[in-house]
Scaffold this motif. Sequence first.
Motif, PDB file in Angstrom:
ATOM      1  N   UNK A  41       0.825  -1.210   0.000  1.00 43.00           N
ATOM      2  CA  UNK A  41       0.000   0.000   0.000  1.00 43.00           C
ATOM      3  C   UNK A  41       0.860   1.261   0.000  1.00 43.00           C
ATOM      4  N   UNK A  42       1.954   1.239   0.755  1.00 34.73           N
ATOM      5  CA  UNK A  42       2.856   2.391   0.765  1.00 34.73           C
ATOM      6  C   UNK A  42       3.463   2.599  -0.618  1.00 34.73           C
ATOM      7  N   UNK A  43       3.769   1.517  -1.308  1.00 39.66           N
ATOM      8  CA  UNK A  43       4.300   1.607  -2.668  1.00 39.66           C
ATOM      9  C   UNK A  43       3.261   2.233  -3.605  1.00 39.66           C
ATOM     10  N   UNK A  44       1.997   1.829  -3.467  1.00 39.41           N
ATOM     11  CA  UNK A  44       0.937   2.406  -4.290  1.00 39.41           C
ATOM     12  C   UNK A  44       0.795   3.902  -4.017  1.00 39.41           C
ATOM     13  N   UNK A  45       0.864   4.289  -2.758  1.00 42.96           N
ATOM     14  CA  UNK A  45       0.754   5.705  -2.401  1.00 42.96           C
ATOM     15  C   UNK A  45       1.894   6.488  -3.035  1.00 42.96           C
ATOM     16  N   UNK A  46       3.105   5.947  -2.970  1.00 44.69           N
ATOM     17  CA  UNK A  46       4.255   6.628  -3.583  1.00 44.69           C
ATOM     18  C   UNK A  46       4.050   6.795  -5.086  1.00 44.69           C
ATOM     19  N   UNK A  47       3.543   5.756  -5.732  1.00 43.24           N
ATOM     20  CA  UNK A  47       3.301   5.833  -7.174  1.00 43.24           C
ATOM     21  C   UNK A  47       2.249   6.893  -7.501  1.00 43.24           C
ATOM     22  N   UNK A  48       1.199   6.950  -6.700  1.00 41.51           N
ATOM     23  CA  UNK A  48       0.164   7.953  -6.924  1.00 41.51           C
ATOM     24  C   UNK A  48       0.696   9.356  -6.675  1.00 41.51           C
ATOM     25  N   UNK A  49       1.501   9.514  -5.640  1.00 45.28           N
ATOM     26  CA  UNK A  49       2.083  10.821  -5.360  1.00 45.28           C
ATOM     27  C   UNK A  49       2.983  11.261  -6.509  1.00 45.28           C
ATOM     28  N   UNK A  50       3.747  10.334  -7.060  1.00 52.11           N
ATOM     29  CA  UNK A  50       4.612  10.649  -8.193  1.00 52.11           C
ATOM     30  C   UNK A  50       3.776  11.050  -9.403  1.00 52.11           C
ATOM     31  N   UNK A  51       2.695  10.313  -9.650  1.00 50.17           N
ATOM     32  CA  UNK A  51       1.827  10.627 -10.784  1.00 50.17           C
ATOM     33  C   UNK A  51       1.209  12.010 -10.629  1.00 50.17           C
ATOM     34  N   UNK A  52       0.781  12.342  -9.432  1.00 50.97           N
ATOM     35  CA  UNK A  52       0.184  13.658  -9.180  1.00 50.97           C
ATOM     36  C   UNK A  52       1.241  14.744  -9.334  1.00 50.97           C
ATOM     37  N   UNK A  53       2.428  14.499  -8.817  1.00 50.46           N
ATOM     38  CA  UNK A  53       3.499  15.483  -8.907  1.00 50.46           C
ATOM     39  C   UNK A  53       3.906  15.733 -10.360  1.00 50.46           C
ATOM     40  N   UNK A  54       3.848  14.696 -11.182  1.00 51.50           N
ATOM     41  CA  UNK A  54       4.222  14.834 -12.595  1.00 51.50           C
ATOM     42  C   UNK A  54       3.079  15.391 -13.432  1.00 51.50           C
ATOM     43  N   UNK A  55       1.908  15.515 -12.844  1.00 47.82           N
ATOM     44  CA  UNK A  55       0.765  16.052 -13.570  1.00 47.82           C
ATOM     45  C   UNK A  55       0.148  15.063 -14.535  1.00 47.82           C
ATOM     46  N   UNK A  56       0.504  13.791 -14.403  1.00 46.79           N
ATOM     47  CA  UNK A  56      -0.030  12.794 -15.327  1.00 46.79           C
ATOM     48  C   UNK A  56      -1.369  12.249 -14.866  1.00 46.79           C
ATOM     49  N   UNK A  57      -1.783  12.609 -13.695  1.00 46.69           N
ATOM     50  CA  UNK A  57      -3.062  12.133 -13.162  1.00 46.69           C
ATOM     51  C   UNK A  57      -4.138  13.138 -13.540  1.00 46.69           C
ATOM     52  N   UNK A  58      -4.937  12.803 -14.555  1.00 44.07           N
ATOM     53  CA  UNK A  58      -5.976  13.711 -15.002  1.00 44.07           C
ATOM     54  C   UNK A  58      -7.282  13.353 -14.338  1.00 44.07           C
ATOM     55  N   UNK A  59      -8.241  14.222 -14.474  1.00 43.59           N
ATOM     56  CA  UNK A  59      -9.556  14.032 -13.875  1.00 43.59           C
ATOM     57  C   UNK A  59     -10.203  12.790 -14.461  1.00 43.59           C
ATOM     58  N   UNK A  60     -10.596  11.883 -13.604  1.00 41.29           N
ATOM     59  CA  UNK A  60     -11.213  10.645 -14.073  1.00 41.29           C
ATOM     60  C   UNK A  60     -12.699  10.838 -14.305  1.00 41.29           C
ATOM     61  N   UNK A  61     -13.303   9.878 -14.966  1.00 43.90           N
ATOM     62  CA  UNK A  61     -14.739   9.957 -15.227  1.00 43.90           C
ATOM     63  C   UNK A  61     -15.527   9.893 -13.927  1.00 43.90           C
ATOM     64  N   UNK A  62     -15.014   9.181 -12.923  1.00 41.67           N
ATOM     65  CA  UNK A  62     -15.691   9.131 -11.628  1.00 41.67           C
ATOM     66  C   UNK A  62     -15.714  10.512 -10.980  1.00 41.67           C
ATOM     67  N   UNK A  63     -14.604  11.228 -11.067  1.00 42.95           N
ATOM     68  CA  UNK A  63     -14.567  12.576 -10.503  1.00 42.95           C
ATOM     69  C   UNK A  63     -15.539  13.480 -11.237  1.00 42.95           C
ATOM     70  N   UNK A  64     -15.620  13.316 -12.553  1.00 47.43           N
ATOM     71  CA  UNK A  64     -16.559  14.113 -13.344  1.00 47.43           C
ATOM     72  C   UNK A  64     -17.991  13.799 -12.922  1.00 47.43           C
TER      73      UNK A  64
END
Length: 120
Positions: A41-64
Motif C-alpha cells: 500500500x505504501x508503494x501504491x501511495x508513492x506511485x500515486x504521489x509521483x503521478x500527481x506530482x508529474x501532472x499525469x493524473x488527469x480528472x477521471x470519469x468518476x470525478x466528473x
Amino acid sequence: MALLAKPTNTTGDLGTVAVLADLLTEEVSNRRRLERRLAALQNQVRQLQTAVANGSCESSSEEEAHKVGKKETAEDPEKVSEARFLAVGFDATSRTQLKKRASKIEMERLYLRHQARREG
C-alpha cells in the motif's frame, strides 16, 4: 515454620504453553502478512504521489460524475443518478438494468428488515 511446596500440574502447564506457543506463531504470521500488505500500500501511495506530482493524473470519469452530481444535488435524485451514469459512460440500457437491480435489492433489504422486526 515449614514452607509448603505447591503441587504442580506439569501436564496442564505444558498444554497451556503449547497453546500459547501456537497462538504466538499465528500472531507472528498475521503480523508479517500485514507488514507485506502495508508495504504494498505504501508503494501504491508513492506511485500515486509521483503521478500527481508529474501532472499525469488527469480528472477521471468518476470525478466528473461526482462533480455533476454535486451540481445537481438540489434537483430530482433521478436526474442526478442519470447524470452520474452518463458521465461515467453507461449507455441507456445498462443504466436501466442497474437501476432495476438496485431497486430490487433495496426492496429485498426492506422486506428482510421488516421480517426481522416482525419475528423479533
